[in-house]
Design a protein around this motif. Structure first.
Motif, PDB file in Angstrom:
ATOM      1  N   VAL A  38      15.293   1.566   1.324  1.00 35.85           N
ATOM      2  CA  VAL A  38      14.132   0.896   0.870  1.00 35.85           C
ATOM      3  C   VAL A  38      12.892   0.911   2.032  1.00 35.85           C
ATOM      4  CG1 VAL A  38      12.686  -1.283   0.052  1.00 35.85           C
ATOM      5  CG2 VAL A  38      15.241  -0.631  -0.995  1.00 35.85           C
ATOM      6  N   SER A  39      11.700   1.032   1.360  1.00 37.14           N
ATOM      7  CA  SER A  39      10.730   1.279   2.649  1.00 37.14           C
ATOM      8  C   SER A  39       8.958   0.690   1.840  1.00 37.14           C
ATOM      9  CB  SER A  39      10.262   2.544   3.296  1.00 37.14           C
ATOM     10  OG  SER A  39      11.225   2.946   3.740  1.00 37.14           O
ATOM     11  N   ILE A  40       9.064  -0.348   2.572  1.00 34.88           N
ATOM     12  CA  ILE A  40       8.290  -0.877   2.468  1.00 34.88           C
ATOM     13  C   ILE A  40       6.308  -0.975   3.385  1.00 34.88           C
ATOM     14  CG2 ILE A  40       6.354  -3.703   1.820  1.00 34.88           C
ATOM     15  CD1 ILE A  40       8.189  -2.199  -0.738  1.00 34.88           C
ATOM     16  N   VAL A  41       5.550  -1.805   3.018  1.00 35.17           N
ATOM     17  CA  VAL A  41       4.145  -1.043   3.887  1.00 35.17           C
ATOM     18  C   VAL A  41       2.902  -2.113   3.210  1.00 35.17           C
ATOM     19  CG1 VAL A  41       2.064  -0.002   5.089  1.00 35.17           C
ATOM     20  CG2 VAL A  41       4.338   1.457   4.361  1.00 35.17           C
ATOM     21  N   THR A  42       2.731  -2.910   4.321  1.00 36.19           N
ATOM     22  CA  THR A  42       1.791  -4.251   3.737  1.00 36.19           C
ATOM     23  C   THR A  42       1.287  -4.705   4.622  1.00 36.19           C
ATOM     24  OG1 THR A  42       1.521  -6.362   2.396  1.00 36.19           O
ATOM     25  CG2 THR A  42       3.693  -6.285   3.505  1.00 36.19           C
ATOM     26  N   SER A  78       1.319  -1.035  -0.102  1.00 40.27           N
ATOM     27  CA  SER A  78      -0.078  -0.297   0.064  1.00 40.27           C
ATOM     28  C   SER A  78       0.725   1.301   0.259  1.00 40.27           C
ATOM     29  CB  SER A  78      -1.192   0.310   1.362  1.00 40.27           C
ATOM     30  OG  SER A  78       0.151  -0.057   2.533  1.00 40.27           O
ATOM     31  N   ASP A  79       1.733   1.535   0.704  1.00 38.61           N
ATOM     32  CA  ASP A  79       2.746   2.005   0.236  1.00 38.61           C
ATOM     33  C   ASP A  79       4.450   1.790   0.251  1.00 38.61           C
ATOM     34  OD1 ASP A  79       3.901   4.916   0.864  1.00 38.61           O
ATOM     35  OD2 ASP A  79       3.024   5.264   2.409  1.00 38.61           O
ATOM     36  N   GLY A  80       5.270   2.896   0.254  1.00 39.64           N
ATOM     37  CA  GLY A  80       6.788   2.479   0.151  1.00 39.64           C
ATOM     38  C   GLY A  80       7.456   3.283  -0.155  1.00 39.64           C
TER      39      GLY A  80
END
Length: 449
Positions: free
Chosen positions: A126-130, A112-114
């Motif tokens: 790196v950033s990840i939102v799940t 959903s975001d990152g």
């Protein structure tokens, strides 16, 4: 001779019965059987039958089961031990891991975001939102996730990230924030970034192994997911929003500045450092501009740029430029294309970005009136000046403008040449008059801003 022995019967009573086999008193023994001091044989037999009938009451099922278990309990004990010896390993080694793996496999894990932000030629931030949605509370040990292109025949991850320890209970958001990762396969990264630029959505595949804890129980789980992430879609909506000439030019040659719209229709924020773009008209390179510290969150992004417009090239290739603008001019527009030139972070060229942008071309269509208004405001600085006279001062005479408008009129009227046969000498001045009127109106409008 008479016997000398004689039975002496003098002491017997006349009424005494003679001795018999049934009793000492003789007779048939009936009286002795009925004597009051002795129990009746018939009565004793009847009581015995009644006692046996009471003891023969049928057992209930529960009583029979208890009696059965009491007799064969040791067989059942051995059977239970054998069953547990077979079932428990299957439960812990097969059933529970299969249930855990099924739960992991059913997780969509949408991104959903990152962000992917360039740090250096071999590192990214790196950033990840799940999120995960689990039916049971669980804890997951740290796991290394390898990112790769699923379409590549061999498993070739281009970066890997580490998920921290997680506690999952129902819908749980997972955030991986600001991890500095090293590029492990630049070729695969270029392939993936190329898809990010070209396509409206791109596939991102991840793979890793972890341990899942269900209370005191634990099981190994394999994570392998391919998710679709919205992406740049060829920078659809790219536009030169504002353009201004800087006269006189700066010492480094900078003579143009303005703003660009760099849209990002993806879910991932992209940071690529300082981006230099060649401005093109057809095959002619018109100039070079630089957009600084490019960071593109989702949506439209207006960014400042400056650079150099090659005026000498513009004059020398004027006919060629007009030919390349024929279709755009027919619609009252000017088309300026942009092609990547260089991408730099802290003075270092980023090869995996340059390999993509230097081979891509995006177009910006600008209405002629807007472009002229921007250029005019560059000269007038929003003051009341005779705009046609200003063009005469810049270009020496009106021949330049007349040639532009004559070519424009000739291109737009080429299909109607048989119906309209106006002398070319009359088209230029007429169009020039319209241009002068438009410039005056534009100047007045600009002066009110």
């Amino acid at each position: 001779m008479a016997s000398a022995f004689h039975e002496d019967v003098s002491h017997y009573e006349p009424s005494s019965p003679t001795a018999s086999i049934h009793g000492g008193r003789g007779g048939d023994g009936q009286a002795a059987s009925d004597a009051p001091g002795r129990g009746s044989d018939a009565t004793s037999s009847a009581d015995h039958v009644q006692e046996k009938t009471a003891a023969a009451v049928p057992l209930t099922k529960k009583q029979k089961f208890k009696r059965h278990c009491g007799r064969f309990w040791w067989w059942y004990l051995i059977g239970h031990i054998i069953f547990l010896a077979i079932f428990l390993p299957i439960l812990f080694l097969v059933i529970i891991p299969a249930v855990v793996q099924r739960i992991i496999d059913n997780q969509p894990m949408p991104i959903s975001d990152g962000s992917f932000i360039v740090l250096s030629p071999d590192q990214l931030n790196v950033s990840i939102v799940t999120q995960l949605d689990t039916p049971l509370p669980a804890d997951i040990d740290p796991v290394t996730l390898f990112m790769y292109n699923k379409d590549t025949p061999t498993f070739s991850p281009f970066v890997n990230v580490t998920l921290p320890p997680l506690h999952l209970d129902g819908e749980t958001e997972i955030k991986l924030t600001d991890q500095t990762v090293t590029i492990t396969n630049e070729t695969e990264l270029i392939t993936w970034f190329g898809q990010v630029f070209d396509q409206p959505s791109v596939k991102l595949s991840t793979r890793g192994d972890s341990t899942v804890h269900l209370g005191k129980l634990h099981s190994n789980a394999h994570i392998e997911k391919t998710v679709e992430v919205s992406s740049l879609n060829k920078l659809s909506g790219f536009a030169i929003e504002h353009l201004q000439l800087m006269l006189p030019a700066l010492e480094n040659g900078t003579n143009i500045q303005g703003t660009l719209n760099l849209p990002n229709w993806g879910a991932l924020t992209l940071g690529i450092g300082d981006l230099s773009l060649n401005l093109m008209s057809g095959d002619v390179r018109l100039g070079l501009i630089t957009v600084y510290n490019v960071l593109l969150p989702h949506g439209n992004n207006s960014r400042y740029f400056n650079g150099e417009l090659f005026l000498d090239v513009l004059v020398q290739n004027f006919g060629k430029i007009l030919a390349s603008q024929e279709d755009a001019l027919n619609e009252g527009n000017i088309q300026i294309d942009a092609v990547g030139n260089a991408t730099v972070v802290d003075g270092q060229h980023i090869r995996y970005i340059e390999a993509i942008l230097n081979k891509r071309r995006v177009s910006s269509t600008i209405p002629v009136t807007k472009l002229l208004g921007d250029l005019i405001s560059s000269f007038t600085n929003n003051t009341d000046v005779s705009l046609p006279a200003l063009f005469d001062d810049v270009f020496g005479n009106s021949t330049f403008i007349e040639e532009v408008l004559s070519h424009w009129n000739m291109a737009s009227n080429s299909t109607a040449a048989a119906k309209r046969s106006l002398p070319i000498a009359r088209r230029g001045p007429g169009a020039l008059s319209l241009l002068k009127l438009g410039m005056k109106m534009s100047s007045k409008w600009l002066s009110t801003i």
